[in-house]
Write an enzyme that holds these catalytic residues in place. Structure first.
Site, mmCIF file in Angstrom:
data_model
loop_
_atom_site.group_PDB
_atom_site.id
_atom_site.type_symbol
_atom_site.label_atom_id
_atom_site.label_comp_id
_atom_site.label_asym_id
_atom_site.label_seq_id
_atom_site.Cartn_x
_atom_site.Cartn_y
_atom_site.Cartn_z
ATOM 1 N N GLU A 84 0.830 -1.215 0.000
ATOM 2 C CA GLU A 84 0.000 0.000 0.000
ATOM 3 C C GLU A 84 0.861 1.260 0.000
ATOM 4 O O GLU A 84 1.682 1.449 0.903
ATOM 5 C CB GLU A 84 -0.905 -0.023 1.245
ATOM 6 N N LYS A 274 -6.918 -1.012 11.755
ATOM 7 C CA LYS A 274 -6.338 -1.412 10.462
ATOM 8 C C LYS A 274 -5.110 -0.541 10.167
ATOM 9 O O LYS A 274 -4.091 -1.017 9.674
ATOM 10 C CB LYS A 274 -7.397 -1.273 9.364
ATOM 11 N N ASP A 290 4.504 -14.705 11.145
ATOM 12 C CA ASP A 290 3.163 -15.158 10.772
ATOM 13 C C ASP A 290 2.154 -14.027 10.988
ATOM 14 O O ASP A 290 1.685 -13.790 12.107
ATOM 15 C CB ASP A 290 2.822 -16.381 11.651
ATOM 16 N N HIS A 387 -2.304 10.320 -0.434
ATOM 17 C CA HIS A 387 -2.397 9.158 -1.329
ATOM 18 C C HIS A 387 -2.238 9.587 -2.774
ATOM 19 O O HIS A 387 -1.587 8.921 -3.560
ATOM 20 C CB HIS A 387 -3.764 8.480 -1.157
#
Ligand code: MEV
Length: 440
Positions: A84, A274, A290, A387
């Site tokens: 991202e 998130k 992991d 972004h």
């Protein structure tokens, strides 16, 4: 490897090869060796073929470095694997802000993994609980005899707990200090080794024997503070009026309010978390750990009180905005995929961590930094602007801009409001025509 300065101003402006050269130079390793490790993801099909089943190749992701991090007084250059845009830049920006007020501080609250041994069909549950309690020492000894290597390194089974699940079911939790391993294999091995004896003592049928990924006894806490005055010259403050300190305070208040929003609304808390996991997972992936286990634990912990809560909170106190994060985190620096992934090994040596706990502490700080950056952007200019400029840089590269042309082309794309390859190619032509005529 010696501690190195994690401030490298202008790093993002260098070409990819220049960045590799600079890092190789800092680490005193040959740049060619570094390129071999990083090109195409560092994992050969042969190694991959011996790692999982039915392999037909490998799948690479971008590997970048977050800068400016200082954790518990030591500078760290942070390896991050993430697809991202903005995540690495955002973490680096927040780390620069935190660094001006001393950096991040982190510590483990506890370091034990949990194994579960399920026993079914018990007729007299309270008697079984009593018998298991009496056998505690003997069961711990049996557990430790299944992991002699771990015990010799100072780890091993430390405690037992019996939980009554009702309907004639008990689950025994065995708490294991796995030292520098993530510990899934160790805990599963121990759970399988002691399962039959536990079933015999409890006079029940043996059920599942497996670790729980809700490793709530292996938790990390991270915190940092940012002087409110330092927000004054950061992004989002420039349009906020003539008084920079007041502008900085406005940003801090907006971040505190954004944090409060997450603490009262689970829909917001999930997105807040998130953003934290953007940072944590990138380090988890880079170091060959992991990420599914880490994600499962993080969200279960966020919901542990019965409603879903943010993993990190921000508060203003005196002249600082302070952030705190707490989450379960089970990472390893030995064993597992790590042993066979050369780039993960290199990422660990770049971090220069001496223990799994140190790695957890750093990953948590990167999560906190990611959270700070996201909240600052959301509470001020919005997330899209940042972004968009990164997207514009990607489009500029795709359109064929040279490293020297990328920045100016990206700026023109954002200013023009049309960020696509056609617009990029026509602007690139204009830039080159002007350059030929000797105009900037
Ligand atoms: C995007 O990957 C992460 C954010 O949505 C996090 C947040 O909203 O706090 C920006």
């Amino acid at each position: 490897m010696n501690p190195i300065d994690s401030r490298i101003p202008g790093f993002y402006r260098l070409t990819l090869h220049e960045r590799q050269d600079l890092i190789a130079d800092r680490l005193q390793t040959p740049a060619s060796a570094l390129r071999r490790l990083l090109d195409a993801g560092g994992l050969t099909s042969d190694i991959a073929n011996n790692t999982v089943e039915n392999v037909i190749g490998t799948y690479a992701l971008p590997f970048g470095l977050a800068l400016n991090f200082r954790v518990n007084g030591t500078d760290r250059i942070i390896p991050m694997v993430v697809e991202e845009p903005s995540v690495i830049a955002a973490a680096s920006n927040a780390a620069r802000l935190a660094r001006m007020s001393g950096g991040f501080f982190a510590s483990m609250i506890d370091t034990q993994m949990t194994g579960q041994i399920e026993i079914r069909g018990i007729e007299n549950v309270s008697e079984s609980i009593r018998l298991l309690g009496l056998a505690r020492a003997q069961l711990l000894e049996l557990a430790n005899s299944a992991a002699p290597g771990l015990v010799s390194r100072g780890g091993g089974a430390k405690e037992l707990e019996v939980r009554d699940l009702g309907r004639g079911m008990l689950v025994v939790h065995i708490y294991v200090d796995c030292k520098d391993a993530m510990g899934a294999n160790l805990v599963n091995g121990i759970a399988e080794a002691i399962g039959p004896e536990i079933a015999r003592i409890a006079r029940g049928r043996l059920g599942l024997r497996i670790l729980t990924n809700l490793c709530d006894r292996r938790r990390v806490r991270a915190e940092c503070r940012v002087a409110i005055a330092h927000f004054a010259d950061s992004k989002g403050a420039s349009d906020s009026g003539p008084d920079p300190i007041a502008a900085g305070r406005q940003i801090a208040i907006a971040i505190e309010e954004a944090s409060r929003f997450a603490s009262i609304d689970p829909y917001r808390a999930v997105t807040h978390n998130k953003g934290i996991m953007n940072g944590v997972d990138s380090v988890v992936l880079a170091t060959g750990n992991d990420f599914r286990a880490v994600e499962a634990a993080a969200h279960a912990w966020a919901a542990i009180g019965g409603s879903y809560r943010p993993l990190a909170q921000w508060q203003i106190g005196d002249d600082f905005l302070t952030g705190q994060l707490e989450m379960p985190l089970a990472l390893g620096i030995v064993g597992g995929t790590l042993r066979v992934h050369p780039t993960a090994q290199w990422a660990l040596s770049l971090l220069d961590v001496k223990s799994a706990s140190e790695l957890c502490e750093i990953a948590a700080c990167v999560g906190l930094a990611s959270n700070l950056s996201a909240l600052r952007a959301l509470a001020t200019e919005g997330i899209q602007r940042g972004h968009m400029s990164l997207h514009a840089r990607n489009v500029a590269v795709t359109a064929g801009a040279s490293p020297e042309e990328v920045e100016s082309l990206a700026r023109l794309l954002v200013e023009g409001g049309r960020i696509n390859e056609v617009a990029a190619q026509s602007l690139l032509l204009e830039i080159r025509t002007l350059a030929l005529k000797g105009q900037p």
